[in-house]
Design a protein around this motif. Structure first.
Motif, mmCIF file in Angstrom:
data_model
loop_
_atom_site.group_PDB
_atom_site.id
_atom_site.type_symbol
_atom_site.label_atom_id
_atom_site.label_comp_id
_atom_site.label_asym_id
_atom_site.label_seq_id
_atom_site.Cartn_x
_atom_site.Cartn_y
_atom_site.Cartn_z
ATOM 1 N N LEU A 97 0.720 -1.489 -0.025
ATOM 2 C CA LEU A 97 0.097 -0.019 0.160
ATOM 3 C C LEU A 97 0.819 1.234 -0.044
ATOM 4 N N LYS A 98 1.832 1.029 0.716
ATOM 5 C CA LYS A 98 2.936 2.272 1.015
ATOM 6 C C LYS A 98 3.533 2.420 -0.429
ATOM 7 N N LYS A 99 3.952 1.276 -1.022
ATOM 8 C CA LYS A 99 4.773 1.340 -2.293
ATOM 9 C C LYS A 99 3.726 2.139 -3.447
ATOM 10 N N CYS A 100 2.720 1.551 -3.678
ATOM 11 C CA CYS A 100 1.739 1.736 -4.781
ATOM 12 C C CYS A 100 0.225 1.586 -4.295
ATOM 13 N N PRO A 101 -0.337 2.486 -3.833
ATOM 14 C CA PRO A 101 -1.680 2.408 -3.301
ATOM 15 C C PRO A 101 -2.790 2.199 -4.529
ATOM 16 N N PHE A 102 -2.538 1.351 -5.335
ATOM 17 C CA PHE A 102 -3.655 1.285 -6.599
ATOM 18 C C PHE A 102 -3.833 0.015 -6.983
ATOM 19 N N CYS A 103 -4.874 -0.420 -7.546
ATOM 20 C CA CYS A 103 -5.151 -1.853 -7.909
ATOM 21 C C CYS A 103 -4.284 -2.254 -8.839
ATOM 22 N N HIS A 104 -3.774 -3.300 -9.127
ATOM 23 C CA HIS A 104 -2.754 -3.943 -9.921
ATOM 24 C C HIS A 104 -3.444 -4.074 -11.284
ATOM 25 N N TRP A 105 -4.856 -4.333 -11.311
ATOM 26 C CA TRP A 105 -5.424 -4.654 -12.477
ATOM 27 C C TRP A 105 -6.105 -3.582 -13.017
ATOM 28 N N CYS A 106 -6.954 -2.760 -12.244
ATOM 29 C CA CYS A 106 -7.658 -1.501 -12.844
ATOM 30 C C CYS A 106 -7.197 -0.264 -12.473
ATOM 31 N N ASN A 107 -5.978 -0.195 -11.666
ATOM 32 C CA ASN A 107 -5.468 1.001 -11.095
ATOM 33 C C ASN A 107 -6.356 1.975 -10.429
ATOM 34 N N CYS A 108 -7.725 1.573 -9.906
ATOM 35 C CA CYS A 108 -8.238 2.373 -9.100
ATOM 36 C C CYS A 108 -7.650 2.483 -7.759
ATOM 37 N N PRO A 109 -7.702 3.659 -6.894
ATOM 38 C CA PRO A 109 -6.947 3.955 -5.804
ATOM 39 C C PRO A 109 -7.488 3.002 -4.489
ATOM 40 N N LEU A 110 -6.359 2.665 -3.762
ATOM 41 C CA LEU A 110 -6.986 1.589 -2.568
ATOM 42 C C LEU A 110 -6.664 2.127 -1.203
ATOM 43 N N THR A 111 -7.326 1.727 -0.249
ATOM 44 C CA THR A 111 -6.961 1.960 1.161
ATOM 45 C C THR A 111 -6.700 0.629 1.829
ATOM 46 N N ALA A 112 -6.544 0.694 2.879
ATOM 47 C CA ALA A 112 -6.482 -0.313 3.850
ATOM 48 C C ALA A 112 -7.554 -1.233 3.935
ATOM 49 N N GLU A 113 -8.839 -0.390 3.820
ATOM 50 C CA GLU A 113 -10.105 -1.100 3.785
ATOM 51 C C GLU A 113 -10.200 -2.077 2.506
ATOM 52 N N THR A 114 -9.986 -1.227 1.401
ATOM 53 C CA THR A 114 -10.613 -1.858 0.307
ATOM 54 C C THR A 114 -9.630 -2.898 -0.699
ATOM 55 N N ALA A 137 -5.103 -5.530 -4.995
ATOM 56 C CA ALA A 137 -6.257 -5.652 -6.103
ATOM 57 C C ALA A 137 -7.499 -5.085 -5.303
ATOM 58 N N CYS A 138 -8.257 -4.552 -5.981
ATOM 59 C CA CYS A 138 -9.534 -4.064 -5.449
ATOM 60 C C CYS A 138 -10.483 -5.362 -5.361
ATOM 61 N N GLU A 139 -11.554 -5.175 -4.551
ATOM 62 C CA GLU A 139 -12.383 -6.345 -4.365
ATOM 63 C C GLU A 139 -12.934 -6.993 -5.543
ATOM 64 N N LYS A 140 -13.342 -6.108 -6.443
ATOM 65 C CA LYS A 140 -13.969 -6.327 -7.618
ATOM 66 C C LYS A 140 -13.120 -7.197 -8.681
ATOM 67 N N CYS A 141 -11.708 -6.837 -8.684
ATOM 68 C CA CYS A 141 -10.922 -7.336 -9.826
ATOM 69 C C CYS A 141 -10.287 -8.627 -9.073
ATOM 70 N N ASN A 142 -10.431 -8.637 -7.515
ATOM 71 C CA ASN A 142 -9.869 -9.738 -7.025
ATOM 72 C C ASN A 142 -11.224 -10.889 -7.316
ATOM 73 N N HIS A 143 -12.227 -10.576 -7.459
ATOM 74 C CA HIS A 143 -13.175 -11.486 -7.403
ATOM 75 C C HIS A 143 -13.390 -11.759 -9.045
ATOM 76 N N GLY A 144 -13.357 -10.896 -9.730
ATOM 77 C CA GLY A 144 -13.357 -11.149 -11.341
ATOM 78 C C GLY A 144 -12.345 -12.078 -11.946
ATOM 79 N N ARG A 145 -11.262 -12.230 -11.049
ATOM 80 C CA ARG A 145 -10.182 -13.040 -11.537
ATOM 81 C C ARG A 145 -10.626 -14.334 -11.139
ATOM 82 N N GLY A 146 -11.240 -14.569 -10.276
ATOM 83 C CA GLY A 146 -11.638 -15.920 -9.695
ATOM 84 C C GLY A 146 -10.627 -17.122 -9.770
ATOM 85 N N HIS A 147 -9.435 -16.594 -9.364
ATOM 86 C CA HIS A 147 -8.277 -17.988 -9.414
ATOM 87 C C HIS A 147 -8.632 -18.932 -8.572
#
Ligand SMILES: [Zn+2]
Length: 159
Positions: A97-114, A137-147
């Motif tokens: 989070l400190k390094k890069c607080p963005f979703c790896h897949w969609c680049n949306c900003p992230l917080t410790a909660e999201t 990753a944001c919750e949405k992308c994490n779900h979307g991948r479904g790995h």
């Protein structure tokens, strides 16, 4: 058979304030949302498996009662991914989070909660449970991948 199962799960989940949502019509992927655990359910698959999110193993031939119950209690197979909630995982998340607080897949900003900690190469495909293979990753992308959902993975392989 499956339709009556779905009806029953819908009824049971509504009674306890959960939401049964059809995620993917083709794969017959349902999610049971609103409880402490998110349940992925495949009532049309041969095994009619239900998975608690972030676990690889599911309950086969899950009954409607079991599916709803899973939203409130993690099955024993949860232990497989215990690192996710460990101190090590928390530190990894904080560091990322400190390094890069963005979703790896969609680049949306992230917080410790999201932010959700996620493996770049899924463990299932041989990725390591190591910080080099972790990202946020944001919750949405994490779900979307479904790995974590083998039955969805098959689809992804053919896509
Ligand atoms: Zn995202």
């Amino acid at each position: 058979m499956s339709q009556s199962l779905i009806k029953k799960v819908r009824k049971l989940s509504e009674a306890v304030g959960l939401d049964l949502v059809l995620i993917n019509e083709q794969s017959g992927h349902y999610q049971l949302k609103g409880g402490p655990m998110l349940v992925n359910w495949y009532p049309f698959s041969a095994n009619r498996t239900a998975y608690v999110k972030s676990t690889k193993k599911g309950v086969k031939q899950a009954t409607p009662e079991q599916v709803v119950k899973m939203a409130f209690s993690a099955p024993e197979v949860q232990a497989e991914k215990v690192t996710r909630n460990s101190g090590k995982a928390k530190r990894a998340k904080a560091r990322l989070l400190k390094k890069c607080p963005f979703c790896h897949w969609c680049n949306c900003p992230l917080t410790a909660e999201t932010a959700t900690l996620e493996h770049i190469i899924p463990l299932k495909r041989g990725g390591l449970d190591h910080h080099n293979n972790m990202t946020l990753a944001c919750e949405k992308c994490n779900h979307g991948r479904g790995h974590d959902m083998p039955e969805l993975n098959k689809e992804a392989d053919h896509a």
